[in-house]
Design a protein around this motif. Sequence first.
Motif, PDB file in Angstrom:
ATOM      1  N   LEU A 132       0.829  -1.212   0.000  1.00 18.34           N
ATOM      2  CA  LEU A 132       0.000   0.000   0.000  1.00 18.34           C
ATOM      3  C   LEU A 132       0.862   1.260   0.000  1.00 18.34           C
ATOM      4  CD1 LEU A 132      -2.901   1.124   0.076  1.00 18.34           C
ATOM      5  CD2 LEU A 132      -2.755   1.097   2.563  1.00 18.34           C
ATOM      6  N   GLN A 133       1.907   1.263   0.826  1.00 17.74           N
ATOM      7  CA  GLN A 133       2.804   2.434   0.891  1.00 17.74           C
ATOM      8  C   GLN A 133       3.507   2.641  -0.446  1.00 17.74           C
ATOM      9  OE1 GLN A 133       2.840   4.573   3.581  1.00 17.74           O
ATOM     10  NE2 GLN A 133       3.927   5.812   2.064  1.00 17.74           N
ATOM     11  N   ASN A 134       3.910   1.546  -1.086  1.00 14.83           N
ATOM     12  CA  ASN A 134       4.535   1.629  -2.409  1.00 14.83           C
ATOM     13  C   ASN A 134       3.605   2.276  -3.426  1.00 14.83           C
ATOM     14  OD1 ASN A 134       7.254   0.666  -2.887  1.00 14.83           O
ATOM     15  ND2 ASN A 134       6.592  -1.292  -2.056  1.00 14.83           N
ATOM     16  N   LEU A 135       2.334   1.852  -3.404  1.00 14.09           N
ATOM     17  CA  LEU A 135       1.351   2.412  -4.343  1.00 14.09           C
ATOM     18  C   LEU A 135       1.177   3.914  -4.117  1.00 14.09           C
ATOM     19  CD1 LEU A 135      -1.484  -0.292  -4.500  1.00 14.09           C
ATOM     20  CD2 LEU A 135       0.009   0.405  -6.364  1.00 14.09           C
ATOM     21  N   LYS A 136       1.109   4.295  -2.848  1.00 15.64           N
ATOM     22  CA  LYS A 136       0.968   5.730  -2.512  1.00 15.64           C
ATOM     23  C   LYS A 136       2.173   6.522  -3.028  1.00 15.64           C
ATOM     24  CE  LYS A 136      -1.693   5.334   1.798  1.00 15.64           C
ATOM     25  NZ  LYS A 136      -1.594   5.517   3.260  1.00 15.64           N
ATOM     26  N   ASP A 137       3.379   5.968  -2.802  1.00 20.33           N
ATOM     27  CA  ASP A 137       4.603   6.668  -3.203  1.00 20.33           C
ATOM     28  C   ASP A 137       4.717   6.776  -4.722  1.00 20.33           C
ATOM     29  OD1 ASP A 137       5.111   6.803  -0.541  1.00 20.33           O
ATOM     30  OD2 ASP A 137       6.693   5.274  -0.512  1.00 20.33           O
ATOM     31  N   LEU A 138       4.412   5.682  -5.421  1.00 23.38           N
ATOM     32  CA  LEU A 138       4.550   5.667  -6.874  1.00 23.38           C
ATOM     33  C   LEU A 138       3.545   6.581  -7.549  1.00 23.38           C
ATOM     34  CD1 LEU A 138       6.506   3.254  -6.522  1.00 23.38           C
ATOM     35  CD2 LEU A 138       5.367   2.173  -8.439  1.00 23.38           C
ATOM     36  N   LEU A 139       2.310   6.572  -7.044  1.00 21.61           N
ATOM     37  CA  LEU A 139       1.260   7.392  -7.661  1.00 21.61           C
ATOM     38  C   LEU A 139       1.229   8.810  -7.102  1.00 21.61           C
ATOM     39  CD1 LEU A 139      -1.598   4.706  -7.655  1.00 21.61           C
ATOM     40  CD2 LEU A 139      -0.308   5.493  -9.640  1.00 21.61           C
ATOM     41  N   ASP A 140       1.983   8.988  -5.977  1.00 21.10           N
ATOM     42  CA  ASP A 140       2.042  10.286  -5.293  1.00 21.10           C
ATOM     43  C   ASP A 140       0.637  10.758  -4.897  1.00 21.10           C
ATOM     44  OD1 ASP A 140       3.241  12.457  -4.144  1.00 21.10           O
ATOM     45  OD2 ASP A 140       3.342  13.641  -6.002  1.00 21.10           O
ATOM     46  N   ILE A 141      -0.121   9.832  -4.283  1.00 18.01           N
ATOM     47  CA  ILE A 141      -1.487  10.158  -3.850  1.00 18.01           C
ATOM     48  C   ILE A 141      -1.731   9.595  -2.455  1.00 18.01           C
ATOM     49  CG2 ILE A 141      -2.579  10.223  -6.143  1.00 18.01           C
ATOM     50  CD1 ILE A 141      -3.540   7.299  -5.541  1.00 18.01           C
ATOM     51  N   ASP A 142      -2.806  10.056  -1.847  1.00 14.74           N
ATOM     52  CA  ASP A 142      -3.302   9.460  -0.611  1.00 14.74           C
ATOM     53  C   ASP A 142      -4.658   8.861  -0.933  1.00 14.74           C
ATOM     54  OD1 ASP A 142      -1.877   9.263   1.682  1.00 14.74           O
ATOM     55  OD2 ASP A 142      -1.990  11.403   2.149  1.00 14.74           O
ATOM     56  N   PHE A 143      -4.826   7.585  -0.645  1.00 17.06           N
ATOM     57  CA  PHE A 143      -6.129   6.968  -0.902  1.00 17.06           C
ATOM     58  C   PHE A 143      -7.145   7.486   0.107  1.00 17.06           C
ATOM     59  CE2 PHE A 143      -3.171   3.809  -2.682  1.00 17.06           C
ATOM     60  CZ  PHE A 143      -3.733   3.645  -3.941  1.00 17.06           C
ATOM     61  N   PRO A 144      -8.419   7.641  -0.297  1.00 17.88           N
ATOM     62  CA  PRO A 144      -9.441   8.085   0.660  1.00 17.88           C
ATOM     63  C   PRO A 144      -9.434   7.202   1.904  1.00 17.88           C
ATOM     64  CG  PRO A 144     -10.365   7.992  -1.550  1.00 17.88           C
ATOM     65  CD  PRO A 144      -8.991   7.408  -1.632  1.00 17.88           C
ATOM     66  N   SER A 145      -9.405   7.840   3.055  1.00 16.24           N
ATOM     67  CA  SER A 145      -9.292   7.099   4.320  1.00 16.24           C
ATOM     68  C   SER A 145     -10.662   6.684   4.837  1.00 16.24           C
ATOM     69  CB  SER A 145      -8.595   7.980   5.355  1.00 16.24           C
ATOM     70  OG  SER A 145      -8.836   7.498   6.653  1.00 16.24           O
ATOM     71  N   ARG A 146     -10.722   5.503   5.412  1.00 18.37           N
ATOM     72  CA  ARG A 146     -11.975   5.008   6.003  1.00 18.37           C
ATOM     73  C   ARG A 146     -12.348   5.830   7.232  1.00 18.37           C
ATOM     74  NH1 ARG A 146     -13.143  -0.251   3.941  1.00 18.37           N
ATOM     75  NH2 ARG A 146     -14.742  -0.493   5.528  1.00 18.37           N
ATOM     76  N   ALA A 147     -11.315   6.409   7.865  1.00 14.56           N
ATOM     77  CA  ALA A 147     -11.558   7.167   9.097  1.00 14.56           C
ATOM     78  C   ALA A 147     -12.223   8.513   8.820  1.00 14.56           C
ATOM     79  CB  ALA A 147     -10.242   7.378   9.837  1.00 14.56           C
ATOM     80  N   VAL A 148     -11.915   9.106   7.668  1.00 18.07           N
ATOM     81  CA  VAL A 148     -12.374  10.464   7.371  1.00 18.07           C
ATOM     82  C   VAL A 148     -13.606  10.476   6.466  1.00 18.07           C
ATOM     83  CG1 VAL A 148     -11.654  12.709   6.427  1.00 18.07           C
ATOM     84  CG2 VAL A 148      -9.975  11.246   7.581  1.00 18.07           C
ATOM     85  N   LEU A 149     -13.598   9.616   5.439  1.00 18.26           N
ATOM     86  CA  LEU A 149     -14.661   9.670   4.424  1.00 18.26           C
ATOM     87  C   LEU A 149     -15.616   8.482   4.503  1.00 18.26           C
ATOM     88  CD1 LEU A 149     -12.446  10.690   1.397  1.00 18.26           C
ATOM     89  CD2 LEU A 149     -14.170  12.138   2.433  1.00 18.26           C
ATOM     90  N   GLU A 150     -16.840   8.743   4.080  1.00 20.52           N
ATOM     91  CA  GLU A 150     -17.818   7.666   3.932  1.00 20.52           C
ATOM     92  C   GLU A 150     -17.739   7.161   2.489  1.00 20.52           C
ATOM     93  OE1 GLU A 150     -19.966   6.270   6.204  1.00 20.52           O
ATOM     94  OE2 GLU A 150     -18.786   7.425   7.622  1.00 20.52           O
TER      95      GLU A 150
END
Length: 332
Positions: free
Chosen positions: A249-267
């Motif tokens: 997951l961290q690799n995907l975030k780093d490569l795409l330079d994005i943050d996936f929508p978090s379950r804690a913040v978003l519905e």
Amino acid sequence: KGRDFHIRILLPTDFQLKNARLECSWHLKKILHGYRHILKQRLHSCPDLLSFMVELKTVLEIALKNTQDPHIPRPPEYYSCLVRDLEVLGWNKVTYVDTGLTTVKLKAEDSCGRQHLVTLKLNAKYPTEPPDCLVDFPVQFAVSWMPQNSLIDIYNQFLAALESLKEFWDAMDEIDEKTWVLEPENPTRSATTRRIAIGNNVSVNVEVDPRHPNMLPECYFLGAEHVVNPLRTQLNNNMQSWDPEISLLQNLKDLLDIDFPSRAVLEKSDFAKDCGICYAYRLDGTAPDQVCDDPRCGQPFHHACLYEWLQGLPSSRQSFNVIFGECPYCNK
């Protein structure tokens, strides 16, 4: 299925098969009940007894596959051996045994505390022959077996297999816990793909290799072309930066330079919009995966809904397996 059945074929005085009578035990009669007309037909058309026996065996195998296995008494040694094996293994590891003692479910916990089940289907020749093992694994679970082996050997092989898949399940659990997974809705332990939400009507379908879960997975982006094209480019440009030492997951975030929508913040409803044709989110278990390319529209649709809609429009055209037409929302 390794079972024996006794039959008697009574030939008429002219020895013609087509007028022959078939006699068998009530048990076999019950199994072949719905196949009488087929057997009659086979008796009529088979040139000799040997070819009829081959046909009968084929019909019987189909009939056995389609009928619920009735309880067949097993030799006493089968039961004494099975009960002894279960006692040595420990009843605390058993979650289910059927009344005929032919199916046993065993539970185990891997080193990360995940619960797993293995279902054993035992045939009458146990322990000479191994049971069939059914597991929720992304890879095949092949049991090595010797006639002197017992359930403990299977259980130990099951535990070893669990540990070999630990990194794969760690990677999948992290995705399930920290991102919004659109599909599958309730992933099984054998599921190797996850469709992860990136933003509004944009997602990535990730297929992980269970044998090498820390390597770059197959990624397929879903969404409007003007949104997914930059993501594809980003992934291709940064591919060599993939680091097997850090989590998938961290690799995907780093490569795409994005943050996936978090379950804690978003519905889920914040980025998962209903299909613009059937007005539902799920259709036969699938979420909308086709998005209008116009930036001002961006309406998502189910593949099946959109295909049916476009097929019904006289203005649509088809080239090989691709259909072209107007967006039901913005007409682009």
